[in-house]
Design a protein around this motif. Sequence first.
Motif, PDB file in Angstrom:
ATOM      1  N   ALA A  79     -25.300 -18.156  11.474  1.00 34.19           N
ATOM      2  CA  ALA A  79     -26.373 -19.136  11.677  1.00 34.19           C
ATOM      3  C   ALA A  79     -26.781 -19.802  10.368  1.00 34.19           C
ATOM      4  O   ALA A  79     -27.064 -20.999  10.335  1.00 34.19           O
ATOM      5  CB  ALA A  79     -27.580 -18.467  12.335  1.00 34.19           C
ATOM      6  N   LEU A  83     -26.917 -23.873   9.715  1.00 31.26           N
ATOM      7  CA  LEU A  83     -28.095 -24.605   9.239  1.00 31.26           C
ATOM      8  C   LEU A  83     -27.779 -25.400   7.971  1.00 31.26           C
ATOM      9  O   LEU A  83     -28.216 -26.544   7.821  1.00 31.26           O
ATOM     10  CB  LEU A  83     -29.258 -23.644   8.984  1.00 31.26           C
ATOM     11  CG  LEU A  83     -29.903 -23.050  10.236  1.00 31.26           C
ATOM     12  CD1 LEU A  83     -30.937 -22.009   9.854  1.00 31.26           C
ATOM     13  CD2 LEU A  83     -30.504 -24.121  11.111  1.00 31.26           C
ATOM     14  N   TRP A  86     -25.748 -28.373   9.075  1.00 29.39           N
ATOM     15  CA  TRP A  86     -26.587 -29.359   9.765  1.00 29.39           C
ATOM     16  C   TRP A  86     -27.429 -30.173   8.788  1.00 29.39           C
ATOM     17  O   TRP A  86     -27.740 -31.323   9.065  1.00 29.39           O
ATOM     18  CB  TRP A  86     -27.471 -28.675  10.789  1.00 29.39           C
ATOM     19  CG  TRP A  86     -26.739 -28.200  12.005  1.00 29.39           C
ATOM     20  CD1 TRP A  86     -25.407 -28.345  12.290  1.00 29.39           C
ATOM     21  CD2 TRP A  86     -27.302 -27.490  13.097  1.00 29.39           C
ATOM     22  NE1 TRP A  86     -25.115 -27.762  13.497  1.00 29.39           N
ATOM     23  CE2 TRP A  86     -26.258 -27.228  14.015  1.00 29.39           C
ATOM     24  CE3 TRP A  86     -28.578 -27.033  13.393  1.00 29.39           C
ATOM     25  CZ2 TRP A  86     -26.467 -26.555  15.214  1.00 29.39           C
ATOM     26  CZ3 TRP A  86     -28.783 -26.356  14.582  1.00 29.39           C
ATOM     27  CH2 TRP A  86     -27.738 -26.128  15.484  1.00 29.39           C
ATOM     28  N   LEU A  95     -33.635 -31.121  12.603  1.00 33.64           N
ATOM     29  CA  LEU A  95     -33.512 -29.868  13.341  1.00 33.64           C
ATOM     30  C   LEU A  95     -33.243 -28.707  12.381  1.00 33.64           C
ATOM     31  O   LEU A  95     -33.840 -27.638  12.508  1.00 33.64           O
ATOM     32  CB  LEU A  95     -32.386 -29.975  14.375  1.00 33.64           C
ATOM     33  CG  LEU A  95     -32.131 -28.736  15.223  1.00 33.64           C
ATOM     34  CD1 LEU A  95     -33.362 -28.369  16.043  1.00 33.64           C
ATOM     35  CD2 LEU A  95     -30.932 -28.969  16.129  1.00 33.64           C
ATOM     36  N   LEU A  99     -35.571 -25.446  11.969  1.00 30.62           N
ATOM     37  CA  LEU A  99     -35.037 -24.120  12.272  1.00 30.62           C
ATOM     38  C   LEU A  99     -34.980 -23.190  11.060  1.00 30.62           C
ATOM     39  O   LEU A  99     -34.699 -22.012  11.200  1.00 30.62           O
ATOM     40  CB  LEU A  99     -33.649 -24.248  12.903  1.00 30.62           C
ATOM     41  CG  LEU A  99     -33.644 -24.883  14.294  1.00 30.62           C
ATOM     42  CD1 LEU A  99     -32.219 -25.096  14.783  1.00 30.62           C
ATOM     43  CD2 LEU A  99     -34.451 -24.060  15.280  1.00 30.62           C
ATOM     44  N   ARG A 100     -35.277 -23.696   9.881  1.00 32.10           N
ATOM     45  CA  ARG A 100     -35.332 -22.845   8.683  1.00 32.10           C
ATOM     46  C   ARG A 100     -36.705 -22.167   8.531  1.00 32.10           C
ATOM     47  O   ARG A 100     -36.883 -21.337   7.647  1.00 32.10           O
ATOM     48  CB  ARG A 100     -35.017 -23.662   7.437  1.00 32.10           C
ATOM     49  CG  ARG A 100     -33.539 -23.965   7.337  1.00 32.10           C
ATOM     50  CD  ARG A 100     -33.143 -24.198   5.906  1.00 32.10           C
ATOM     51  NE  ARG A 100     -31.733 -24.468   5.785  1.00 32.10           N
ATOM     52  CZ  ARG A 100     -30.804 -23.544   5.536  1.00 32.10           C
ATOM     53  NH1 ARG A 100     -31.144 -22.300   5.383  1.00 32.10           N
ATOM     54  NH2 ARG A 100     -29.543 -23.877   5.427  1.00 32.10           N
ATOM     55  N   LEU A 104     -37.312 -18.174  12.573  1.00 32.09           N
ATOM     56  CA  LEU A 104     -36.260 -18.831  13.344  1.00 32.09           C
ATOM     57  C   LEU A 104     -34.844 -18.567  12.831  1.00 32.09           C
ATOM     58  O   LEU A 104     -33.941 -18.350  13.655  1.00 32.09           O
ATOM     59  CB  LEU A 104     -36.536 -20.329  13.459  1.00 32.09           C
ATOM     60  CG  LEU A 104     -37.808 -20.684  14.242  1.00 32.09           C
ATOM     61  CD1 LEU A 104     -38.050 -22.177  14.240  1.00 32.09           C
ATOM     62  CD2 LEU A 104     -37.747 -20.137  15.651  1.00 32.09           C
ATOM     63  N   PRO A 105     -34.580 -18.552  11.521  1.00 34.12           N
ATOM     64  CA  PRO A 105     -33.206 -18.246  11.089  1.00 34.12           C
ATOM     65  C   PRO A 105     -32.734 -16.866  11.567  1.00 34.12           C
ATOM     66  O   PRO A 105     -31.591 -16.694  11.980  1.00 34.12           O
ATOM     67  CB  PRO A 105     -33.280 -18.302   9.561  1.00 34.12           C
ATOM     68  CG  PRO A 105     -34.434 -19.196   9.279  1.00 34.12           C
ATOM     69  CD  PRO A 105     -35.424 -18.922  10.385  1.00 34.12           C
ATOM     70  N   LEU A 108     -31.947 -17.166  15.233  1.00 38.03           N
ATOM     71  CA  LEU A 108     -30.688 -17.891  15.401  1.00 38.03           C
ATOM     72  C   LEU A 108     -29.494 -16.980  15.124  1.00 38.03           C
ATOM     73  O   LEU A 108     -28.481 -17.057  15.825  1.00 38.03           O
ATOM     74  CB  LEU A 108     -30.634 -19.099  14.459  1.00 38.03           C
ATOM     75  CG  LEU A 108     -31.426 -20.313  14.891  1.00 38.03           C
ATOM     76  CD1 LEU A 108     -31.421 -21.357  13.780  1.00 38.03           C
ATOM     77  CD2 LEU A 108     -30.873 -20.899  16.166  1.00 38.03           C
TER      78      LEU A 108
END
Length: 140
Positions: A79, A83, A86, A95, A99-100, A104-105, A108
């Motif tokens: 993951a 990230l 992305w 996003l 997501l960081r 959340l990481p 993920l």
Amino acid sequence: MTERPVPSPSPACTLLHDGSCPLCAREVALYRRLASDGQVGFLDVSAEDGRPLPAGIDRRRAMARLHLITADGRVETGARAMLTLWQQLPGFRRLARLLRIPPLPWLLEIGYRGFLVVRPQLQWLARGGIRPAARTPPPR
């Protein structure tokens, strides 16, 4: 006077991917379209064409789990690699920033590990129920 070609800048990161996986191939095709500016390099680790892998990366592990090498040589997997990738892609940058935000990481990564468990079945479905040639099982 002859013009010398302008050297292209090295990519911000290089994605190592399993090109023999139909799911991965579709995802990488999307990333290639979005990364048309050369910010991301791509290396198919399933192609045993004599090209060496970056130091310290084993082909079997690289095929079993997403790997990304940053411009400064750092290797990220799972993951975290996604990230970082992305962050380089238009349409995914916001996003990635969102997501960081902790935790959340971590969540993920748990989801990514769950995906790896069902990946063989999803690959089988994506191939239309056809089994691929025998390969070495992924590392545990």
